[in-house]
Design an enzyme around this catalytic site. Structure first.
Site, PDB file in Angstrom:
ATOM      1  N   ASN A 142       0.869  -1.177   0.000  1.00 23.73           N
ATOM      2  CA  ASN A 142       0.000   0.000   0.000  1.00 23.73           C
ATOM      3  C   ASN A 142       0.907   1.229   0.000  1.00 23.73           C
ATOM      4  O   ASN A 142       1.505   1.549   1.019  1.00 23.73           O
ATOM      5  CB  ASN A 142      -0.896  -0.037   1.248  1.00 23.73           C
ATOM      6  CG  ASN A 142      -1.744   1.218   1.398  1.00 23.73           C
ATOM      7  OD1 ASN A 142      -1.795   2.068   0.503  1.00 23.73           O
ATOM      8  ND2 ASN A 142      -2.431   1.331   2.528  1.00 23.73           N
ATOM      9  N   LYS A 147       0.180   4.274  -0.222  1.00 27.47           N
ATOM     10  CA  LYS A 147      -0.443   5.457   0.414  1.00 27.47           C
ATOM     11  C   LYS A 147      -0.169   6.698  -0.454  1.00 27.47           C
ATOM     12  O   LYS A 147      -0.106   6.574  -1.669  1.00 27.47           O
ATOM     13  CB  LYS A 147       0.054   5.593   1.856  1.00 27.47           C
ATOM     14  CG  LYS A 147      -0.150   4.289   2.656  1.00 27.47           C
ATOM     15  CD  LYS A 147       0.052   4.429   4.133  1.00 27.47           C
ATOM     16  CE  LYS A 147      -0.166   3.064   4.814  1.00 27.47           C
ATOM     17  NZ  LYS A 147      -0.028   3.113   6.256  1.00 27.47           N
ATOM     18  N   HIS A 205      -9.480   1.034   5.264  1.00 32.81           N
ATOM     19  CA  HIS A 205      -8.186   1.281   5.913  1.00 32.81           C
ATOM     20  C   HIS A 205      -8.352   2.250   7.084  1.00 32.81           C
ATOM     21  O   HIS A 205      -9.139   3.192   7.018  1.00 32.81           O
ATOM     22  CB  HIS A 205      -7.189   1.843   4.903  1.00 32.81           C
ATOM     23  CG  HIS A 205      -5.786   1.797   5.417  1.00 32.81           C
ATOM     24  ND1 HIS A 205      -5.290   2.722   6.304  1.00 32.81           N
ATOM     25  CD2 HIS A 205      -4.785   0.897   5.202  1.00 32.81           C
ATOM     26  CE1 HIS A 205      -4.038   2.393   6.607  1.00 32.81           C
ATOM     27  NE2 HIS A 205      -3.709   1.298   5.945  1.00 32.81           N
ATOM     28  N   GLU A 230      -6.646   4.623   8.126  1.00 30.88           N
ATOM     29  CA  GLU A 230      -6.419   6.053   7.829  1.00 30.88           C
ATOM     30  C   GLU A 230      -7.670   6.680   7.238  1.00 30.88           C
ATOM     31  O   GLU A 230      -7.942   7.860   7.442  1.00 30.88           O
ATOM     32  CB  GLU A 230      -5.200   6.191   6.899  1.00 30.88           C
ATOM     33  CG  GLU A 230      -3.908   5.957   7.668  1.00 30.88           C
ATOM     34  CD  GLU A 230      -2.789   5.302   6.877  1.00 30.88           C
ATOM     35  OE1 GLU A 230      -2.840   5.292   5.636  1.00 30.88           O
ATOM     36  OE2 GLU A 230      -1.856   4.773   7.530  1.00 30.88           O
ATOM     37  N   GLU A 289      -5.225  -5.147  10.510  1.00 27.55           N
ATOM     38  CA  GLU A 289      -4.186  -4.141  10.723  1.00 27.55           C
ATOM     39  C   GLU A 289      -4.455  -3.429  12.046  1.00 27.55           C
ATOM     40  O   GLU A 289      -5.227  -2.457  12.085  1.00 27.55           O
ATOM     41  CB  GLU A 289      -4.203  -3.109   9.594  1.00 27.55           C
ATOM     42  CG  GLU A 289      -3.942  -3.679   8.219  1.00 27.55           C
ATOM     43  CD  GLU A 289      -3.395  -2.626   7.258  1.00 27.55           C
ATOM     44  OE1 GLU A 289      -2.256  -2.783   6.831  1.00 27.55           O
ATOM     45  OE2 GLU A 289      -4.092  -1.636   6.978  1.00 27.55           O
ATOM     46  N   GLY A 340       2.663   2.055  10.905  1.00 23.31           N
ATOM     47  CA  GLY A 340       3.596   3.175  10.809  1.00 23.31           C
ATOM     48  C   GLY A 340       4.355   3.464  12.091  1.00 23.31           C
ATOM     49  O   GLY A 340       5.030   4.493  12.203  1.00 23.31           O
ATOM     50  N   SER A 345       3.627  -2.345  10.320  1.00 28.53           N
ATOM     51  CA  SER A 345       5.085  -2.409  10.528  1.00 28.53           C
ATOM     52  C   SER A 345       5.700  -3.735  10.096  1.00 28.53           C
ATOM     53  O   SER A 345       6.650  -4.217  10.720  1.00 28.53           O
ATOM     54  CB  SER A 345       5.434  -2.092  11.987  1.00 28.53           C
ATOM     55  OG  SER A 345       5.041  -0.768  12.290  1.00 28.53           O
TER      56      SER A 345
HETATM   57  P1  13P Z   1       3.138   0.228   7.702  1.00 34.83           P
HETATM   58  O1  13P Z   1       3.654  -1.035   7.068  1.00 34.83           O
HETATM   59  O2  13P Z   1       3.867   1.455   7.235  1.00 34.83           O
HETATM   60  O3  13P Z   1       3.035   0.108   9.184  1.00 34.83           O
HETATM   61  O4  13P Z   1       1.628   0.429   7.161  1.00 34.83           O
HETATM   62  C1  13P Z   1       0.747  -0.636   7.202  1.00 34.83           C
HETATM   63  C2  13P Z   1      -0.465  -0.271   6.449  1.00 34.83           C
HETATM   64  O5  13P Z   1      -1.188   0.628   6.818  1.00 34.83           O
HETATM   65  C3  13P Z   1      -0.742  -1.006   5.205  1.00 34.83           C
HETATM   66  O6  13P Z   1      -2.022  -0.744   4.739  1.00 34.83           O
END
Ligand code: 13P
Length: 242
Positions: A9, A11, A90, A92, A162, A168, A204
Site C-alpha cells: 500500500n 499510500k 483502511h 487512515e 491491521e 507506521g 510495521s
Molecule cells: P506500515 O507497514 O507502514 O506500518 O503500514 C501498514 C499499512 O497501513 C498497510 O495498509
C-alpha cells in the site's frame, strides 16, 4: 510454504515515474506468491500498464456509481484501467477521513458490481487493545459491513487485520497476537457468514520481521505500507515468504 498474498500500500507516496521504476524492479523477482501494488489514483493506469505479473489495485473508491461527486473515482473507472483490487476500510480512511461502516458497505457493493476484488481492512486501536476489547471491535467491524453480502459475493473479499497501533509505528504485533486474532477472525467469519476468508496481516511488516510473521499458520499474506516503497525492502519481504 503455501501461496501468499504480498500487497504494497503505497499510500500518498511515489510519483508515477518512481512507481514504474519500483514495479520494474519487483517484476524481476521470480516468485510463486501473489504480489499486489496499490499506487495512487494518478498513477493507477500507468502502473497497471507496466505490471505484467504483479496485480494492481486502488487504495480507495467512490461509494456512488457515477455522477456529480466532485473528486471521487468510481469502481467503473478503476476497472477500466485494468486494476483488479480495491482497498476498503483502511484505518487512515476511518480515522483521518472519517469514513464509516455504511460507507464501506456501499464501496464494497460498488466493487462487486464491477467484479473488483476487495481487501477489507479492520483492526483495533491502542486504547481498545489495552482495554481487552480487540475481538469485539473487530467482530463489530466485520458484522456491520459484511453481513448483507451473500457467500458468492463474500468470496471476492480478503480481510486485512491491521491493528492501528502497529501501523507506521515500527512496532508490529507479535506472533501470539497475530495468531490469536487471525484465528478469531476466521472462526467468527465461518460462523457468522459461512465463509472461509484469507486474512492478511498489516502493521510495521518489514524485512527484519517478515519471516517471523509468515511463520504464523493463520497468516495468508501481508499488507505492507512503508517497507513497500523501496524495492530492496519489499523484495526481501517477498523472499521471506519462501
Ligand atoms: P506500515 O507497514 O507502514 O506500518 O503500514 C501498514 C499499512 O497501513 C498497510 O495498509
Amino acid at each position: 510454504m503455501s501461496r501468499k498474498i504480498i500487497a504494497g500500500n503505497w499510500k500518498m507516496n511515489l510519483s508515477t515515474n518512481q512507481g514504474i521504476e519500483l514495479i520494474q524492479q519487483i517484476e524481476a523477482v521470480d516468485t510463486k506468491h501473489t504480489i499486489i501494488a496499490f499506487p495512487s489514483f494518478v498513477s493507477l493506469s500507468s502502473i497497471a500498464k507496466e505490471a505484467q505479473k504483479i496485480s494492481v489495485g486502488a487504495q480507495n473508491c467512490g461509494a456512488f456509481q457515477n455522477g456529480a461527486y466532485t473528486g471521487e473515482v468510481s469502481t467503473q473507472m478503476i476497472k477500466d484501467v485494468k486494476a483488479e483490487y480495491v482497498l476498503v476500510g483502511h484505518s487512515e480512511r476511518r480515522v483521518i477521513l472519517k469514513e464509516n461502516n455504511t460507507d464501506f458497505k456501499a464501496k464494497i457493493q460498488r466493487c462487486l458490481e464491477q467484479n473488483l476484488k476487495v481487501i477489507f481492512c479492520i483492526g483495533e486501536n491502542l486504547e481498545q487493545r489495552q482495554a481487552g476489547n480487540e475481538q469485539s471491535i473487530v467482530s463489530e467491524q466485520l458484522s456491520q459491513v459484511l453481513s448483507s453480502f451473500n457467500t458468492s459475493e463474500l468470496s471476492n473479499i480478503t480481510i486485512a487485520y491491521e491493528p492501528v497501533w502497529a501501523i507506521g509505528t515500527g512496532k508490529n504485533a507479535n506472533n501470539d497476537q497475530i495468531e490469536s486474532m487471525h484465528r478469531f477472525i476466521k472462526q467468527f467469519c465461518k460462523e457468522s457468514f459461512k465463509t472461509q476468508f484469507k486474512v492478511l496481516y498489516g502493521g510495521s511488516c518489514k524485512p527484519t520481521n517478515a519471516q517471523e510473521i509468515f511463520s504464523c499458520k493463520s497468516v495468508d499474506g501481508v499488507l505492507v505500507g512503508g517497507a513497500s516503497l523501496k524495492a530492496d525492502a519489499f523484495i526481501s519481504i517477498i523472499q521471506a515468504a519462501g
